[in-house]
Scaffold this active site. Structure first.
Site, PDB file in Angstrom:
ATOM      1  N   ASP A  13       0.813  -1.224   0.000  1.00  0.00           N
ATOM      2  CA  ASP A  13       0.000   0.000   0.000  1.00  0.00           C
ATOM      3  C   ASP A  13       0.847   1.274   0.000  1.00  0.00           C
ATOM      4  O   ASP A  13       0.449   2.306   0.548  1.00  0.00           O
ATOM      5  CB  ASP A  13      -0.969   0.021   1.206  1.00  0.00           C
ATOM      6  CG  ASP A  13      -1.879  -1.186   1.221  1.00  0.00           C
ATOM      7  OD1 ASP A  13      -2.255  -1.646   0.131  1.00  0.00           O
ATOM      8  OD2 ASP A  13      -2.215  -1.666   2.319  1.00  0.00           O
ATOM      9  N   LYS A  16       1.821   1.985  -5.132  1.00  0.00           N
ATOM     10  CA  LYS A  16       2.355   1.385  -6.364  1.00  0.00           C
ATOM     11  C   LYS A  16       1.429   1.632  -7.546  1.00  0.00           C
ATOM     12  O   LYS A  16       1.879   1.943  -8.644  1.00  0.00           O
ATOM     13  CB  LYS A  16       2.543  -0.139  -6.177  1.00  0.00           C
ATOM     14  CG  LYS A  16       3.563  -0.494  -5.109  1.00  0.00           C
ATOM     15  CD  LYS A  16       3.652  -1.990  -4.882  1.00  0.00           C
ATOM     16  CE  LYS A  16       2.412  -2.591  -4.272  1.00  0.00           C
ATOM     17  NZ  LYS A  16       2.086  -2.155  -2.907  1.00  0.00           N
ATOM     18  N   GLY A  40      -4.485  -4.464  -3.690  1.00  0.00           N
ATOM     19  CA  GLY A  40      -5.507  -3.448  -3.947  1.00  0.00           C
ATOM     20  C   GLY A  40      -4.789  -2.187  -4.361  1.00  0.00           C
ATOM     21  O   GLY A  40      -4.074  -1.592  -3.563  1.00  0.00           O
ATOM     22  N   HIS A  41      -4.912  -1.833  -5.623  1.00  0.00           N
ATOM     23  CA  HIS A  41      -4.181  -0.690  -6.164  1.00  0.00           C
ATOM     24  C   HIS A  41      -5.179   0.368  -6.621  1.00  0.00           C
ATOM     25  O   HIS A  41      -6.029   0.092  -7.474  1.00  0.00           O
ATOM     26  CB  HIS A  41      -3.282  -1.147  -7.320  1.00  0.00           C
ATOM     27  CG  HIS A  41      -2.266  -2.178  -6.921  1.00  0.00           C
ATOM     28  ND1 HIS A  41      -1.524  -2.899  -7.819  1.00  0.00           N
ATOM     29  CD2 HIS A  41      -1.866  -2.604  -5.695  1.00  0.00           C
ATOM     30  CE1 HIS A  41      -0.719  -3.724  -7.163  1.00  0.00           C
ATOM     31  NE2 HIS A  41      -0.910  -3.571  -5.875  1.00  0.00           N
ATOM     32  N   GLN A 226       1.999  -6.189  -3.103  1.00  0.00           N
ATOM     33  CA  GLN A 226       2.456  -6.269  -1.710  1.00  0.00           C
ATOM     34  C   GLN A 226       3.745  -5.438  -1.534  1.00  0.00           C
ATOM     35  O   GLN A 226       3.947  -4.491  -2.269  1.00  0.00           O
ATOM     36  CB  GLN A 226       2.669  -7.727  -1.253  1.00  0.00           C
ATOM     37  CG  GLN A 226       1.379  -8.513  -1.094  1.00  0.00           C
ATOM     38  CD  GLN A 226       0.794  -9.023  -2.398  1.00  0.00           C
ATOM     39  OE1 GLN A 226       1.466  -9.720  -3.148  1.00  0.00           O
ATOM     40  NE2 GLN A 226      -0.450  -8.719  -2.668  1.00  0.00           N
TER      41      GLN A 226
END
Ligand code: GDP
Ligand code: IMO
Ligand code: MG
Length: 432
Positions: A13, A16, A40-41, A226
């Protein structure tokens, strides 16, 4: 001109997605090489937010090829749901702009269920990892155990039934042990065949595609998920994810040889966050931690969980610079620090009264270390949306310089808001 690998240098988080989206303008191909829909991006483009879990962050730009490499564990139902959700936002995902490695491992319902069952059981004994419950760990276990079902298997009705039997022999034994109902062969066959025709059109021999494109001079951008401290080997084991998240995996997880990887860009948040359990030496359980969490909107994209927040840990990022071979960093969320009277940076630890310069690998020692800090003056001015170095207050520049010095890597990009264009370019990683 070179290829670029983006990795998280902390516990995920770091931003990225925003940086990959920004860089993808300069790239031809964007490749995911590990993890799955535990990622989750979030991308924000002209006020519109896109949340991606499995699809590479390059998918929202026209004219780029997005690739899901062999190192990814792919839940076919999650893939279809994400494709359909993006279609609702006007982003078309077709075999033109998405390719999936035919040798990527599939996540099945039994993996997701096992992940949840183990976490529930561990909650009672206080030993849970705090996973995303997406089945990531169990799917990687089956891959290494050589009983996984892979993308290409969906196209081979001769061999698929035997593979389903093989994986179920293992899972039903586990389920019996956990007091759960067994799963039938027919149920898994139905689960796979129901989705096969949505997945198969995307299948690709990815190593060959990347080799061809590289030889033609295409610019390839690798998107890590990650962060390095969640790496199965280099992270805070066992509170990690089940894949190698470091830059070397870009090669093994895509089939492109390591010599062609090029610039390694470590995405680094200006403070530290972590979701789930595990050691976090600089965690702030006070009002400053709360300030960072609220101002930085530190809630997980995937699970909605509150992220734990703390001061920047230079000792940990210095380790990530080494384990990834980071060439330069993208420093994100500097704006979240605006308004704090003073800022602390962790430069090492005290372990049983002795000062050490890196986090020890043992779980017991990791739980006992106390951070050693340097303190810097904060700044009152706003850095939100700054697009030029000259727009930054002197104290913010001092903070950035101190970070660079302590981690041993330069800042190549600096991000000052979630918006795509609120980004300061110092060095173009593709041209370095
Ligand atoms: P990822 O998993 O590394 O892609 O990061 P996430 O998307 O899960 O979390 C980063 C969050 O911070 C997202 O909501 C981004 O929109 C947001 N973000 C990224 N860069 C910045 C920044 O420079 N400033 C602020 N305030 N938010 C940012
Ligand atoms: P992105 O790509 C932050 C964490 C989970 C848990 C541990 C293991 O958005 O940075 P898993 O489901 O992978 O077995 O969970 O890893 N985790 C993440 N934390 N960002 C992520 O991805 C994460 N993906 C997994 O919270 O602690
Ligand atoms: Mg995330």
């Amino acid at each position: 001109m070179t290829n670029v690998v983006v990795v998280g240098s902390q516990w995920g988080d770091e931003g990225k997605g925003k940086i990959v989206d920004w860089l993808s303008e300069r790239a031809d191909i964007v490749v995911r090489f590990q993890g799955g829909h535990n990622a989750g991006h979030t991308l924000v483009i002209d006020g519109v937010s896109y949340k991606l879990s499995l699809l590479p962050s390059g998918i929202v730009r026209g004219g780029k090829i997005s690739v899901i490499g062999n190192g990814v564990v792919l839940d076919p139902h999650a893939l279809v749901a994400e494709i359909d959700k993006l279609a609702g936002q006007g982003v078309k995902v077709t075999p033109e702009n998405l390719r999936i490695a035919d040798n990527a491992t599939l996540i099945l319902s039994v993996h997701r269920e096992l992940d949840g069952l183990r976490e529930d059981a561990a909650s009672n004994s206080g030993t849970k990892i705090g996973t995303t419950r997406r089945g990531i760990g169990p799917a990687y276990e089956d891959k290494v155990g050589r009983r996984a079902i892979r993308v290409m298997d969906l196209a081979d009705m001769e061999t698929l039934p035997g593979k389903v039997d093989r994986i179920l022999t293992h899972h039903n034994a586990l389920r019996r042990g956990l007091g759960e109902k067994e799963v039938s062969h027919e149920a898994i066959m139905q689960e796979l065949t129901s989705v096969a025709e949505r997945v198969l059109p995307f299948r690709e021999t990815v190593w060959e595609l990347l080799d061809k494109e590289r030889r033609k001079g295409a610019r390839i951008l690798f998107e890590g998920a990650q962060g390095s401290l969640l790496d199965i080997d280099h992270g805070t084991y066992p509170f990690v994810t089940s894949s190698n998240t470091v830059a070397g995996q870009a090669s093994a997880g895509s089939g492109m040889g390591p010599g062609a990887l090029g610039y390694i860009l470590g995405i680094t948040k200006a403070y530290t966050t972590r979701v789930g359990e595990g050691p976090f030496p600089t965690e702030l359980k006070d009002e400053i931690g709360q300030f960072l969490g609220e101002k930085g909107h530190e809630f997980g994209t995937v699970t909605g969980r509150k992220r734990r927040c703390g001061w920047f840990d230079a000792a940990l990022v210095r380790q990530s610079v080494a384990t990834n071979g980071i060439t330069g960093i993208a420093l994100t969320k500097l704006d979240v620090l605006d308004g704090l009277d003073e800022l602390k940076i962790c430069v090492g630890y005290k372990l049983d009264g002795v000062q050490i310069d890196h986090l020890p690998a043992s779980q017991g020692a990791q739980a006992r270390v106390e951070p050693v800090y340097v303190t810097l003056e904060g700044w009152k001015e706003s850095t939100v949306g700054a697009r030029k170095w000259a727009d930054l207050p002197a104290q913010a520049i001092k903070y950035v310089r101190q970070v660079e010095e302590l981690i041993g890597a330069p800042v190549a990009l600096l991000s000052t808001s979630p918006e795509r264009e609120d980004t300061i370019l110092v060095t173009d990683p593709f041209e370095d």
